[in-house]
Write an enzyme that holds these catalytic residues in place. Structure first.
Site, PDB file in Angstrom:
ATOM      1  CD  GLU A 258      60.540 -17.828  19.408  1.00 56.51           C
ATOM      2  OE1 GLU A 258      61.665 -18.224  19.081  1.00 56.51           O
ATOM      3  OE2 GLU A 258      59.799 -17.151  18.659  1.00 56.51           O
ATOM      4  CD  GLU A 363      59.121 -12.459  19.056  1.00 53.55           C
ATOM      5  OE1 GLU A 363      59.401 -12.648  20.253  1.00 53.55           O
ATOM      6  OE2 GLU A 363      59.835 -12.832  18.111  1.00 53.55           O
TER       7      GLU A 363
END
Ligand SMILES: *[C@@H]1O[C@H](CO)[C@@H](O)[C@H](O)[C@H]1NC(C)=O
Ligand SMILES: *[C@@H]1O[C@H](CO)[C@@H](O)[C@H](O)[C@H]1NC(C)=O
Ligand SMILES: *[C@@H]1O[C@H](CO)[C@@H](O)[C@H](O)[C@H]1NC(C)=O
Ligand SMILES: *[C@@H]1O[C@H](CO)[C@@H](O)[C@H](O)[C@H]1NC(C)=O
Ligand SMILES: *[C@@H]1O[C@H](CO)[C@@H](O)[C@H](O)[C@H]1NC(C)=O
Length: 520
Positions: A258, A363
């Site tokens: 991220e 994820e």
């Protein structure tokens, strides 16, 4: 309407018999305060789907999980020469060929390892078998965080000596050597196939960063090509070397978890910000050349590792640059904002622009929003959320899907910033048991049956059904169809495969079905 449908269903199902070779044990169902059950397992008892051998042409297998409590319930049915006359027909279109499957799995975080190891040796073994063995759901992908993340009990990287640009003091943590690595070896030993590991880092050491901290808003000091960026690239190589010393090699790497978290927001946990231009230039000038000149040149490099909402923008910035693009193989996706990121304009557009780069789910978890936080034992809604997102991804060129923590405790942790979420397996170490959540079975409906190398093919659906489904031809030539029914009604349907005939079936309310059949 529902009466006549029920009649048709009972007539159709008269041909189905429960297969006695089904998994040796049944689900020890436990109901908490949710709409469905969990299956409780201990050191000596756990329901398992078992090994699956397909019957000869003319028969098919079906596996059903439902809100009503079925868990991979196996039946064998007969393929028919004539249509059964149901309103809904799903036609297999094998001439329409799409992506090949890489696989499915979960993440060996520090917290997952802590939870697994909190069980007795027998229960640990049972849990690992559930995920990795031929009797279990046959995960073949494991994400391995590089050093700490929020699902850790302390903050660390592998190079916390300030100014150690040569990474002379680089060393793995006890979390790796005492917990994650031994568990990965045990998982591999239980698996019939080589596991594909991929690594993701949450943060660089604080002394390489603009904010001098592992958490919050900050990026690498300097510019791509500078010593900080070169050291951060070498950190990846050193990680691969250290794991190789423990006989573990990696199929893939992401460019970092991220990157927008450390760029746009002041995250309360480990983060490292990158703008796509920075990521592009770091790959072109530092990470790409470092990997290329190492023993790890074949490791698949995935960019993004963040929300698909950022597509196709992020991919365009990185992959339109030939210097960066030559080192990249795929694009990693997190599911958290999928509801505001339509698949066609994110995944579809990206695939159309860059068909040679694979899309891969890196994820996902339930229980992460503020209004729906943490563990819910037995939530069927969450099972449907998983299955629906996986089907949508698969129908838009995605090649695999990785769940987040392989196991959490009943509070959804440990997590050092209390960012508690749900998991497919919840451990209660005080009773030496673990609960397999409905989401575990959602994963199973794909991971168990869609072997690596399976190819998605077309389906066409008669009528107006909003049915969610995805079909595959597996490497051995057999077919697999996954069907999700999120409605309150039972829906009879038939599958038409022109090489074998009609497969009569029916999707109970709130259910997931996998149908399997030989085609020759
Ligand atoms: C394990 O679970 C089975 C089935 O629920 C039960 O019969 C058995 O007593 C349990 N074993 C232990 C040690 O609790
Ligand atoms: C299949 O349909 C044909 C014509 O519609 C009919 O003649 C035949 O008996 C049917 N076969 C079976 C097994 O029902
Ligand atoms: C490595 O760590 C030791 C202490 O653990 C320290 O004395 C030494 O300066 C460090 N080396 C580098 C290059 O940072
Ligand atoms: C790695 O594998 C080699 C050969 O199979 C073996 O000799 C060695 O002990 C293993 N090392 C570790 C750390 O498992
Ligand atoms: C970021 O959040 C931390 C608390 O987590 C706070 O101390 C810090 O001042 C914040 N920084 C910025 C730039 O907002």
């Amino acid at each position: 309407m529902r009466g006549s449908a029920a009649l048709i269903v009972s007539v159709l199902l008269a041909g189905l018999v429960t297969d006695t070779r089904a998994g040796s044990e049944s689900c020890q169902a436990r109901m908490f305060s949710q709409s469905s059950v969990v299956c409780e397992c201990n050191a000596t008892h756990c329901d398992s789907v078992g090994r699956v051998t397909l019957p000869a042409v003319g028969h098919y297998l079906s596996f059903l999980s439902s809100e009503a409590g079925s868990r991979l319930h196996r039946e064998q049915g007969q393929v028919q020469r004539n249509s059964t006359g149901t309103a809904l027909r799903i036609t297999l279109v094998p001439e329409q060929k799409y992506q090949h499957i890489k696989g499915f799995g979960g993440a060996m975080t520090d917290s997952a390892a802590i939870n697994i190891l909190s069980l007795s040796a027998g229960a640990q073994d049972q849990l690992l078998r559930q995920y990795f063995s031929p009797e279990g759901i046959e995960y073949n992908v494991v994400r391995v965080p590089m050093a700490s993340c929020d699902f850790s009990t302390r903050l660390y990287t592998y190079a916390d000596s300030p100014g150690d640009y040569g990474l002379l003091n680089f060393s793995l943590a006890e979390e790796d050597t005492h917990m994650k690595i031994p568990l990965l070896h045990r998982a591999q030993a239980l698996s019939a196939r080589p596991l594909s590991l991929f690594a993701s880092a949450w943060t660089a050491p604080s002394w390489l960063k603009t904010n001098g901290a592992l958490i919050g808003k900050g990026s690498l000091k300097g510019q791509p090509g500078d010593k900080e960026y070169k050291t951060w690239a070498q950190y990846y190589i050193r990680f691969l070397e250290e794991y190789e010393k423990h006989n573990l090699s990696f199929w893939g790497l992401t460019t970092g978890n991220e990157p927008t978290a450390g760029e746009l927001t002041n995250y309360s946990f480990q983060a490292l910000g990158f703008r796509p231009e920075q990521q592009r230039d770091w790959i072109a000038m530092d990470l790409g050349p470092a990997l290329h000149s190492s023993r790890y040149a074949k490791t698949r490099l995935m960019i993004l590792d963040d929300q698909r909402l950022l597509l196709p923008y992020w991919a365009k910035v990185v992959l339109s640059d030939t210097h960066a693009a030559r080192y990249v193989h795929g694009i990693g996706l997190h599911w958290y904002l999928d509801h505001v990121a339509p698949a066609k304009i994110t995944l579809g557009t990206t695939h159309d622009l860059y068909p040679e780069y694979f899309l891969f789910g890196t994820e996902a978890c339930s229980g992460w929003t503020s209004f729906d936080r943490g563990v819910q034992l037995g939530s069927w809604k969450r099972a449907e959320d998983y299955a629906s997102d996986i089907i949508e991804d698969l129908n838009n060129h995605v090649t695999g899907w990785t769940d987040w923590n392989l196991a959490l405790d009943q509070g959804g942790g440990p997590n050092w910033v209390k960012n508690f979420v749900d998991s497919t397996i919840i451990v209660d170490h005080s009773r030496d048991v673990f609960y397999k959540q409905p989401t575990f079975y959602s994963m199973a409906h794909f991971s168990k049956f869609l072997w690596e190398g399976s190819q998605r093919v077309g389906v066409s659906t008669s009528g107006h059904s909003a049915l969610e489904s995805s079909a595959f031809i597996r490497p051995d030539g057999s077919a697999a169809l996954i069907v999700l029914n999120r409605s309150d009604a039972e829906v009879p349907f038939e599958v038409w495969d022109q090489t074998v005939g009609f497969l009569p079936s029916s999707a109970p309310p709130h259910s997931i079905l996998t149908l399997l059949w030989n085609r020759s």
